[in-house]
Design an enzyme around this catalytic site. Sequence first.
Site, mmCIF file in Angstrom:
data_model
loop_
_atom_site.group_PDB
_atom_site.id
_atom_site.type_symbol
_atom_site.label_atom_id
_atom_site.label_comp_id
_atom_site.label_asym_id
_atom_site.label_seq_id
_atom_site.Cartn_x
_atom_site.Cartn_y
_atom_site.Cartn_z
ATOM 1 N N ALA A 1 -4.791 2.290 -0.260
ATOM 2 C CA ALA A 1 -4.742 1.697 -1.148
ATOM 3 C C ALA A 1 -5.908 0.456 -0.809
ATOM 4 O O ALA A 1 -6.447 -0.361 -2.067
ATOM 5 C CB ALA A 1 -3.434 1.701 -2.234
ATOM 6 N N ASP A 2 -5.031 -0.795 -0.379
ATOM 7 C CA ASP A 2 -5.468 -1.594 0.208
ATOM 8 C C ASP A 2 -7.418 -1.491 0.322
ATOM 9 O O ASP A 2 -7.553 -2.392 -0.178
ATOM 10 C CB ASP A 2 -4.623 -2.280 1.331
ATOM 11 C CG ASP A 2 -3.471 -2.852 1.508
ATOM 12 O OD1 ASP A 2 -3.236 -3.442 -0.045
ATOM 13 O OD2 ASP A 2 -2.500 -2.741 1.961
ATOM 14 N N ILE A 3 -7.757 -0.912 1.244
ATOM 15 C CA ILE A 3 -8.640 -0.969 1.364
ATOM 16 C C ILE A 3 -9.739 -0.345 -0.419
ATOM 17 O O ILE A 3 -10.832 -0.902 0.323
ATOM 18 C CB ILE A 3 -9.603 0.032 2.616
ATOM 19 C CG1 ILE A 3 -9.333 0.217 3.614
ATOM 20 C CG2 ILE A 3 -10.745 0.374 2.795
ATOM 21 C CD1 ILE A 3 -8.228 0.642 5.243
ATOM 22 N N GLY B 1 -10.036 -2.937 -2.462
ATOM 23 C CA GLY B 1 -10.673 -4.710 -1.438
ATOM 24 C C GLY B 1 -12.486 -3.686 -1.663
ATOM 25 O O GLY B 1 -13.574 -4.610 -2.234
ATOM 26 N N ASP C 1 1.038 -1.284 0.344
ATOM 27 C CA ASP C 1 -0.350 0.134 -0.070
ATOM 28 C C ASP C 1 0.538 0.776 0.097
ATOM 29 O O ASP C 1 1.018 2.179 -0.745
ATOM 30 C CB ASP C 1 -0.768 -0.011 0.731
ATOM 31 C CG ASP C 1 -1.792 1.388 1.343
ATOM 32 O OD1 ASP C 1 -3.239 0.864 0.833
ATOM 33 O OD2 ASP C 1 -1.316 2.097 1.966
#
Length: 405
Positions: free
Chosen positions: A178-180, A183, A146
């Site tokens: 960025a990860d969230i 998702g 991220d």
Amino acid sequence: MGALEGIRVLDLSRVLAGPWCGQILADLGAEVIKVERPQTGDDTRMWGPPWMKNDAGEDTKEAAYYQSTNRNKMSIAIDISTAEGQELVRALAAKSDVLIENYKAGSLKKYGLDYESLNEINPRLVYCSITGFGQTGPRAEEPGYDFIVQGMGGLMSVTGEKDDLPGGGPQKVGVAVADITTGLYSTVAIQAALLNRTVSGLGQYIDMALLDVQVAIMANQGMNYLASGKVPQRYGNAHANIVPYQVFSASDQDFIIACGNDKQFTAMCHAIQRAELLDDPRFATNALRIQHRQEIVDILSHYFLTNTAKHWVNAIHAVKVPVGLINNLEQAFEEPQVKARNLLIEMPHPQKEKLKVIGSPMKFSRTPVQYKKAPPMLGEHTDEILADIIDAERILALRAQGIIS
């Protein structure tokens, strides 16, 4: 029943982007089976402190990070590096609607768990791969993080104070955005593929990349550059296109004003007893205020120091202009609005009678989010899940070999 009741998801992902997607699907009613490594499990199980505390107030070995993203799932521990473990996953995939994985591009092919292999045994499977850089391109085989993606995708270039101010320089966002967001986009893509399957009868492959999502969510900043050819700069807590829209300091603490249009600016000036600012031609419109950003900000900054943040927030809120204090997380969870929206949930956990977790923001009139399972212990549901595909004697043999736990 949940909106996705009857959908089975096989979640081979770990850390954040994939598990975040799996948790959303689980909250929506899908049966989500989290496949983890025996003995160690998801990397985030060890990402403490802080650790979840049991009812005696003692630290457990369950990291708070893991608890944040694995609610409503079941856990099965399988060693997929073994032929027996791979066969178990294939058997589960044959009975699943969705598979989520975030291994490096091409890694699962050697195990026979790639999309092409599983599509042969289950053509209705929706298979979602989440990687840092996608399945194609010069960096496809690299792992993605991220922090790196926030930098590469442009977010850090517009986040943080200007270089010439104290503390100036690029900053990452305080959560792994960025990860969230990857998702979230993955959840949307999976549901779209499931909807299409009702027409076509077929699943499909979904290729999600953190970098793709990070570039996509640059939104107005990205379009500002494409329209003007000018690279956006950092504005700290200010807004590139709206003034005043930033943090101000009062005599005791900071607060935020977000004047979204000229009508709100007029209302704010009256509320703070500075109506004479409306007669200044430099501030007549938002476009002019952008041109004279420093002048209007300097005037307001000096003026707001003359009273408390609560005084200004109450006065400005009364005329329906967006305004608010800057809460820490303790204060945020104590906000009456947050409490009214049920964003703090208590769930029974094997090691804690009432585990507090953050609730889902999704509100449905007919198919509400249900909180059925606390984030599972490693391998908590191994026997229950495998009982559907192999007999008890085989389960005991696999456990003795360390293939499952």
